[in-house]
Design a protein around this motif. Structure first.
Motif: not given
Length: 460
Positions: A122, A130, A134, A351
């Motif tokens: 992250t 990202r 994730c 996330v």
């Protein structure tokens, strides 16, 4: 850097296939035969499952603080070694007590390396990459491993050989030490600016880009350097009313989602039909769930995406009691659809939570939320057990709680399109509280907009 992303996804996902509840249940059943855990000792069987999740709970509590103190990469590989080593020793257990002690330690290592790898990915990636990491990057490996479980369990009926087959892949993570970098955000928070800058320049070179002469502003470095000795503890998650509110809401949300996810996973053997086929279907349904969660996180606000997934999963579970008993296929379909919704929410909540917490306590925030999730996983076997009194009671309870958690999600702040906060003061405020963007938060967002290519695969 892109190669490191793939390797990190592999390292995170390869061990998750052992953590899934189906394996825990399968091992518990085998242990019952191995050590005669029947009659007066039948309580030890389900307790084995709960003890694994107790270990996961303990790991969730300490992993965040360890990772924030010693670094994401160090904790990731230390706990990978811990899980591999104790799993191997567990194969040679001579008693249920010995097996259970090592099961707790394996659970501690499993969740610790997962949280560390997740936060590392992250922090080291830009916005678009990202979200991809994730959701699909980590979870697809999880789903593929989950799909392999029925195959392994079908052909390997001895629990020792099954456990050994699930332990050996951990050795494949050893070479990744020289590939996966440390988090630049964590290095900066520790005052190790040169190391962070070296990683950023390497990422730019890997992407075929030319990094600017000045990456980190000297005046900002001086401010950070004066504050680098400041340490953070779990108490900082309750420092202000805003972060306390977010922590409480995250804890409740994670716990309920975990009850639904692991409850449905543990209930798979109770469905009509072949247990191995049902386990495979429960794994397959996770693939489209992760794909959908990735698309939702990429294009739509977090709150509404999470709420929609939770409403779908909860409502479907509530409808199961209305299905006539002779239409078994429809019941299985609704269970899988409920698993689809809850799995999507489970993927997105990682996330979402990581984006809400600032860098200085992000790992502790995700770890605390994950700890609450493990409380839910410990309770989930007892939700399944209620089916002995009423077949639909577990679905009614899990469905109702899931719908309520969807409503709770709507009160969280929206993080879609916002820069990751670095300090507690930069955090987005809970809905209903006045939001005043911090100057540094605005600055970070502007820098990322002006230099989008440099941040293609790194967050700094």
């Amino acid at each position: 850097m892109k190669q490191a992303v793939v390797q990190l996804s592999f390292a995170t996902g390869i061990w998750e296939w052992k953590a899934i509840a189906s394996v825990v249940r399968r091992l518990s059943c085998s242990l019952s035969l191995q050590w005669n855990l029947v009659c007066d000792n039948d309580w030890k069987g389900p307790l084995s499952t709960s003890l694994f999740f107790v270990g996961v709970l303990l790991g969730s509590f300490v992993s965040g603080q360890l990772s924030d103190k010693f670094g994401r990469k160090n904790v990731l590989f230390a706990t990978l070694a811990m899980q591999t080593g104790f799993s191997f020793v567990q194969v040679f257990s001579t008693s249920w007590e010995m097996f259970s002690v090592f099961f707790v330690l394996v659970g501690m290592g499993q969740i610790s390396n997962y949280v560390a790898a997740f936060v590392l990915g992250t922090e080291i990636l830009g916005k678009s990459i990202r979200v991809l990491f994730c959701t699909l990057g980590v979870c697809i490996f999880y789903a593929f491993g989950y799909m392999l479980l029925p195959l392994f369990a079908y052909f390997i009926r001895d629990w020792r050989m099954l456990l050994l087959a699930l332990t050996l892949p951990g050795l494949l993570c050893i070479p990744l030490w020289w590939v996966i970098p440390e988090s630049p955000r964590w290095l900066i928070s520790q005052g190790r600016f040169q190391e962070a800058e070296d990683i950023i320049r390497k990422a730019a070179k890997t992407n075929g880009l030319t990094a600017p002469d000045v990456i980190l502003d000297p005046s900002e470095l001086q401010d950070l350097n004066s504050q680098k000795q400041q340490t953070y503890t779990i108490l900082d998650l309750m420092k202000t009313r805003n972060i306390l509110t977010i922590t409480i809401m995250s804890v409740i949300l994670w716990m309920i989602i975990s009850v639904g996810y692991f409850g449905l996973s543990l209930d798979t053997p109770n469905l009509h039909g072949d247990v191995y086929v049902n386990c495979f279907l429960s794994a397959v349904i996770e693939v489209p769930a992760y794909v959908i969660s990735w698309l939702l996180l990429r294009n739509l606000p977090r709150r509404y995406s999470m709420a929609a997934a939770l409403f779908l999963g909860g409502c479907v579970l509530l409808f199961i009691q209305l299905v006539p008993s002779h239409i078994r296929a429809l019941s299985i379909l609704l269970v899988m659809l409920g698993k689809f919704g809850i799995t999507s929410a489970f993927s997105m909540v990682y996330v979402y939570t990581a984006e809400l917490y600032p860098t200085v306590v992000r790992n502790m925030g995700v770890g605390a939320s994950s700890m609450a999730s493990r409380l839910g996983s410990i309770l989930s076997p007892y939700f399944v057990y209620l089916g002995a009194y009423d077949r639909f009671l577990p679905y009614i309870l899990m469905g109702s709680l899931t719908v309520l958690s969807g409503i709770l999600t709507l009160f969280l702040p929206e993080s879609y399109g916002m820069p990751l906060p670095d300090t507690i003061d930069q955090m987005l405020l809970v809905k209903g509280l006045e939001y005043r963007p911090a100057p540094s938060s605005t600055r970070d967002s502007k820098e990322e907009e002006e230099n989008p290519e440099i941040f293609k695969s790194t967050a700094f």
